[in-house]
Design a protein around this motif. Structure first.
Motif, PDB file in Angstrom:
ATOM      1  N   ARG A 254      18.231 -48.699 -31.267  1.00 44.30           N
ATOM      2  CA  ARG A 254      18.342 -48.101 -29.933  1.00 44.30           C
ATOM      3  C   ARG A 254      19.432 -48.794 -29.119  1.00 44.30           C
ATOM      4  N   TRP A 255      19.536 -50.091 -29.255  1.00 46.67           N
ATOM      5  CA  TRP A 255      20.562 -50.840 -28.523  1.00 46.67           C
ATOM      6  C   TRP A 255      21.955 -50.397 -28.964  1.00 46.67           C
ATOM      7  N   TRP A 256      22.157 -50.258 -30.271  1.00 48.70           N
ATOM      8  CA  TRP A 256      23.463 -49.827 -30.768  1.00 48.70           C
ATOM      9  C   TRP A 256      23.831 -48.433 -30.298  1.00 48.70           C
ATOM     10  N   LEU A 257      22.806 -47.588 -30.108  1.00 44.95           N
ATOM     11  CA  LEU A 257      23.055 -46.228 -29.646  1.00 44.95           C
ATOM     12  C   LEU A 257      23.277 -46.158 -28.132  1.00 44.95           C
ATOM     13  N   GLY A 258      23.128 -47.294 -27.458  1.00 46.64           N
ATOM     14  CA  GLY A 258      23.312 -47.316 -26.015  1.00 46.64           C
ATOM     15  C   GLY A 258      22.071 -46.927 -25.236  1.00 46.64           C
ATOM     16  N   GLU A 259      20.927 -46.825 -25.912  1.00 46.78           N
ATOM     17  CA  GLU A 259      19.679 -46.456 -25.244  1.00 46.78           C
ATOM     18  C   GLU A 259      18.955 -47.735 -24.852  1.00 46.78           C
ATOM     19  N   LEU A 260      19.445 -48.369 -23.792  1.00 47.07           N
ATOM     20  CA  LEU A 260      19.012 -49.719 -23.443  1.00 47.07           C
ATOM     21  C   LEU A 260      17.571 -49.777 -22.988  1.00 47.07           C
TER      22      LEU A 260
ATOM     23  N   LEU B  66      32.599 -52.205 -33.932  1.00 49.63           N
ATOM     24  CA  LEU B  66      31.146 -52.237 -34.014  1.00 49.63           C
ATOM     25  C   LEU B  66      30.523 -50.867 -33.756  1.00 49.63           C
ATOM     26  N   SER B  67      30.752 -50.327 -32.552  1.00 51.31           N
ATOM     27  CA  SER B  67      30.116 -49.057 -32.190  1.00 51.31           C
ATOM     28  C   SER B  67      30.815 -48.485 -30.973  1.00 51.31           C
ATOM     29  N   ARG B  68      30.968 -47.178 -30.949  1.00 46.80           N
ATOM     30  CA  ARG B  68      31.555 -46.519 -29.784  1.00 46.80           C
ATOM     31  C   ARG B  68      30.489 -46.018 -28.815  1.00 46.80           C
ATOM     32  N   THR B  69      29.226 -46.244 -29.130  1.00 48.94           N
ATOM     33  CA  THR B  69      28.166 -45.689 -28.300  1.00 48.94           C
ATOM     34  C   THR B  69      27.496 -46.737 -27.427  1.00 48.94           C
ATOM     35  N   PHE B  70      27.542 -48.020 -27.786  1.00 50.82           N
ATOM     36  CA  PHE B  70      26.785 -48.974 -26.998  1.00 50.82           C
ATOM     37  C   PHE B  70      27.521 -49.320 -25.708  1.00 50.82           C
ATOM     38  N   MET B  71      26.824 -50.001 -24.796  1.00 47.76           N
ATOM     39  CA  MET B  71      27.288 -50.069 -23.408  1.00 47.76           C
ATOM     40  C   MET B  71      28.617 -50.780 -23.245  1.00 47.76           C
ATOM     41  N   PHE B  72      29.003 -51.662 -24.177  1.00 47.86           N
ATOM     42  CA  PHE B  72      30.232 -52.411 -23.980  1.00 47.86           C
ATOM     43  C   PHE B  72      31.471 -51.514 -24.036  1.00 47.86           C
ATOM     44  N   SER B  73      31.355 -50.369 -24.673  1.00 49.00           N
ATOM     45  CA  SER B  73      32.469 -49.422 -24.639  1.00 49.00           C
ATOM     46  C   SER B  73      32.699 -48.911 -23.220  1.00 49.00           C
ATOM     47  N   ALA B  74      31.616 -48.659 -22.485  1.00 58.41           N
ATOM     48  CA  ALA B  74      31.739 -48.240 -21.091  1.00 58.41           C
ATOM     49  C   ALA B  74      32.277 -49.376 -20.227  1.00 58.41           C
TER      50      ALA B  74
ATOM     51  N   ALA C 218      42.860 -41.374 -11.997  1.00 56.49           N
ATOM     52  CA  ALA C 218      42.022 -41.709 -13.154  1.00 56.49           C
ATOM     53  C   ALA C 218      40.743 -42.413 -12.710  1.00 56.49           C
ATOM     54  N   VAL C 219      40.869 -43.282 -11.724  1.00 52.78           N
ATOM     55  CA  VAL C 219      39.692 -43.979 -11.197  1.00 52.78           C
ATOM     56  C   VAL C 219      38.731 -42.977 -10.577  1.00 52.78           C
ATOM     57  N   GLU C 220      39.251 -42.083  -9.777  1.00 51.27           N
ATOM     58  CA  GLU C 220      38.406 -41.078  -9.122  1.00 51.27           C
ATOM     59  C   GLU C 220      37.731 -40.178 -10.150  1.00 51.27           C
ATOM     60  N   GLN C 221      38.405 -39.897 -11.231  1.00 47.51           N
ATOM     61  CA  GLN C 221      37.868 -38.980 -12.237  1.00 47.51           C
ATOM     62  C   GLN C 221      36.734 -39.595 -13.046  1.00 47.51           C
ATOM     63  N   ASP C 222      36.853 -40.877 -13.397  1.00 48.20           N
ATOM     64  CA  ASP C 222      35.936 -41.461 -14.379  1.00 48.20           C
ATOM     65  C   ASP C 222      34.971 -42.503 -13.841  1.00 48.20           C
ATOM     66  N   MET C 223      35.314 -43.188 -12.742  1.00 46.96           N
ATOM     67  CA  MET C 223      34.582 -44.403 -12.404  1.00 46.96           C
ATOM     68  C   MET C 223      33.140 -44.146 -11.981  1.00 46.96           C
ATOM     69  N   ALA C 224      32.886 -43.101 -11.216  1.00 46.27           N
ATOM     70  CA  ALA C 224      31.520 -42.841 -10.774  1.00 46.27           C
ATOM     71  C   ALA C 224      30.596 -42.575 -11.964  1.00 46.27           C
ATOM     72  N   ALA C 225      31.085 -41.827 -12.946  1.00 45.78           N
ATOM     73  CA  ALA C 225      30.261 -41.540 -14.134  1.00 45.78           C
ATOM     74  C   ALA C 225      29.964 -42.820 -14.905  1.00 45.78           C
ATOM     75  N   LEU C 226      30.951 -43.711 -14.981  1.00 50.71           N
ATOM     76  CA  LEU C 226      30.727 -44.988 -15.663  1.00 50.71           C
ATOM     77  C   LEU C 226      29.715 -45.835 -14.902  1.00 50.71           C
ATOM     78  N   GLY C 227      29.822 -45.852 -13.587  1.00 50.05           N
ATOM     79  CA  GLY C 227      28.860 -46.605 -12.798  1.00 50.05           C
ATOM     80  C   GLY C 227      27.447 -46.099 -13.006  1.00 50.05           C
ATOM     81  N   GLU C 228      27.290 -44.770 -13.052  1.00 54.42           N
ATOM     82  CA  GLU C 228      25.969 -44.193 -13.272  1.00 54.42           C
ATOM     83  C   GLU C 228      25.451 -44.530 -14.670  1.00 54.42           C
ATOM     84  N   ARG C 229      26.354 -44.495 -15.652  1.00 51.30           N
ATOM     85  CA  ARG C 229      25.941 -44.787 -17.029  1.00 51.30           C
ATOM     86  C   ARG C 229      25.473 -46.232 -17.174  1.00 51.30           C
ATOM     87  N   LEU C 230      26.102 -47.135 -16.434  1.00 56.93           N
ATOM     88  CA  LEU C 230      25.817 -48.564 -16.603  1.00 56.93           C
ATOM     89  C   LEU C 230      24.762 -49.098 -15.644  1.00 56.93           C
TER      90      LEU C 230
END
Length: 511
Positions: A16-22, A201-209, A227-239
């Motif tokens: 689960r950790w590797w899949l990013g399901e923390l 290692l993995s493209r799904t776990f949180m360190f990629s974000a 680019a910041v406006e486009q992606d940053m809020a989604a990354l913040g929500e994911r993390l």
């Protein structure tokens, strides 16, 4: 159906950790801890508790992290020396630095970890020792030794001898310190290294974000604000439920981009998210107040933040304090400038040196010494250029224009203003669609003509002088000012001038 055993639970949690399901991973690890205690496997239970302490800490829930650390300590206090004791030393040393600002326990812990690593032949403990020693050395002013030790500490991580949860945390700790000390060149190098490590290692776990958040911080510094406006809020929500303080950094950077573009409402929301995640909203939140002419409130916010921070944490607030104070009280601004120069000498990073030269130039200009101020601004510009910090570079060129004009060198002053304007034109304005023939709006959505008008206001011109300089009627000037005030949400010329100064709008001298 039979319940999974401890081995199966460990494998499930890890997958689960590797899949990013923390959240699911941590829930399984908590079940695993209970199972290991029932099975009387204290070393394995302690290791699980330590990993959970690490994970809850990165999520931003320090109380739960401390509880798991206490469980690990309780188990280890009854056991003979083991690798798990080294993990405990690592967490305790890091907590002392990050929560209390005290590198002493980390440096002492690094000595014990080296000894333990040698006795137990445990490469991960040698890595932990290097990390604690490196981070502690940098915080005590020996950056050269500190970063050399950090470089060596990464070798076991790269060799796969450190569990990925702990290896990723090492990367994050180092990158965070680079950002805190404004060592952007080194931060880029470590982020690139983290990206390579993640890719293997993995493209799904949180360190990629996390990699992407840091990459966007660099893009923000270089002016790619879209680019910041486009992606940053989604990354913040994911993390936010996996790595809260990185999520807070993401929202803070988004807030800064919005503030610099004049989107005050959006900036306020982003800074609010950063605070809600336990992150830092200063100096951006204070500067948001200054942008509306509320300089006294901005200074109060900066001073309150300084009172809560240790010596390193205060450094990022000093240049904004100098900028807000210099015109009204050069002597008070000089006190903060002195502190900033001392920090730059102590830590020795290019970013701190740039801020110090920038601040000293502001103080000298306010004191009526334009020639020496110009020397400081030139030095700051060179350092900002080397770090690829374009917003700050534009601000320094604008300052240079003012002191060159004060020296009577009007041709050079015009060139500096043009340089500042060219840099600002590339900061977050995007590009017009092909064949449109239109220009992107400036800061705050102001049109080129509105920027000219507010530039005249910044230079102290009356409506009449503005009308003469721009060959328009006073009524048109008034209409432009009404539009400007509405767009940037101010109610006076003084507040508009303060906003323009903060956003690097060039002065336009109206004859």
């Amino acid at each position: 159906m039979s319940q999974p055993g401890s081995t199966e639970l460990a494998e499930l949690a890890r997958s689960r950790w590797w899949l990013g399901e923390l959240q699911q991973s941590m829930a399984l690890s908590e079940q695993l801890f209970a199972r290991l205690e029932r099975e009387r496997k204290p070393h394995e239970a302690a290791r699980t508790a330590l990993t959970l302490a690490l994970q809850w800490g990165t999520r931003g829930d320090l109380a739960v992290s401390a509880a798991w650390l206490g469980r690990a300590r309780r188990l280890l206090d009854t056991l003979p020396e083991s690798v798990e004791h080294g993990y405990l030393l690592c967490v305790e040393g890091n907590d002392a630095m990050n929560l209390d600002g005290d590198p002493g326990p980390a440096l002492a812990g690094s000595v014990r970890l080296r000894e333990l690593a040698g006795r137990l032949e445990a490469p991960e403990l040698a890595s932990f020792a290097g990390v604690l020693s490196g981070l502690g050395s940098i915080r005590t002013g020996d950056a050269a030794t500190g970063f050399r030790e950090l470089d060596e500490a990464m070798l076991p991580v790269l060799a796969g001898q450190v569990p990925a949860e702990w290896g990723g945390d090492i990367y994050c700790s180092v990158i965070h310190l680079c950002h805190e000390t404004a060592d952007y060149a080194r931060m880029r190098a470590w982020t690139d290294a983290l990206a390579r490590w993640c890719a293997e290692l993995s493209r799904t776990f949180m360190f990629s974000a996390i990699v992407r958040v840091h990459q966007l911080q660099f893009l923000s510094a270089e002016g790619a604000w879209d680019a910041v406006e486009q992606d940053m809020a989604a990354l913040g929500e994911r993390l936010r439920y996996a790595h809260a303080w990185i999520a807070g950094d993401a929202y803070y950077e988004l807030g800064e981009v919005r503030r610099r573009q004049g989107d005050r409402e959006g900036a306020g929301r982003a800074f609010g998210f950063a605070r809600a995640l336990g992150g830092d909203a200063e100096p951006g939140s204070a500067l948001l107040l200054a942008d509306t002419g509320r300089s006294d409130e901005a200074l109060a916010a900066l001073r309150a933040a300084m009172a809560e921070r240790g010596p390193l944490g205060r450094v990022r607030l000093l240049l904004p304090a100098v900028e807000l104070l210099a015109e009204r009280s050069p002597a008070a601004a000089a006190v903060y400038c002195d502190e900033l120069e001392a920090a730059a000498a102590f830590y020795g990073t290019a970013g701190f040196k740039a801020w110090a030269r920038h601040a000293r130039g502001i103080v000298l200009a306010a004191e009526g010494h334009p020639a020496t101020a110009a020397e400081e601004f030139e030095a700051a510009a060179a350092l900002y250029r080397s770090q690829r910090l374009r917003y700050e570079l534009a601000a320094v060129h604008q300052r240079l224009a003012a002191v060159r004009a004060a020296l009577g060198d009007l041709g050079t002053a015009d060139a500096e203003r043009a340089t500042a304007a060219a840099i600002r034109a590339r900061l977050g304005t995007g590009t017009a669609s092909a064949g449109s023939g239109s220009q992107a709006p400036g800061p705050g959505g102001l049109t080129p003509r509105e920027l000219e008008v507010i530039g005249c206001v910044l230079a102290g011109a009356s409506n009449r002088r503005i009308a003469e300089a721009l060959s328009i009627s006073e009524k048109t000037v008034g209409r432009h000012l009404a539009n400007i005030f509405a767009k940037i949400d101010v109610e006076s010329r003084t507040a508009a001038a303060a906003w323009a100064r903060r956003h690097g709008v060039p002065e336009v001298h109206a004859g």
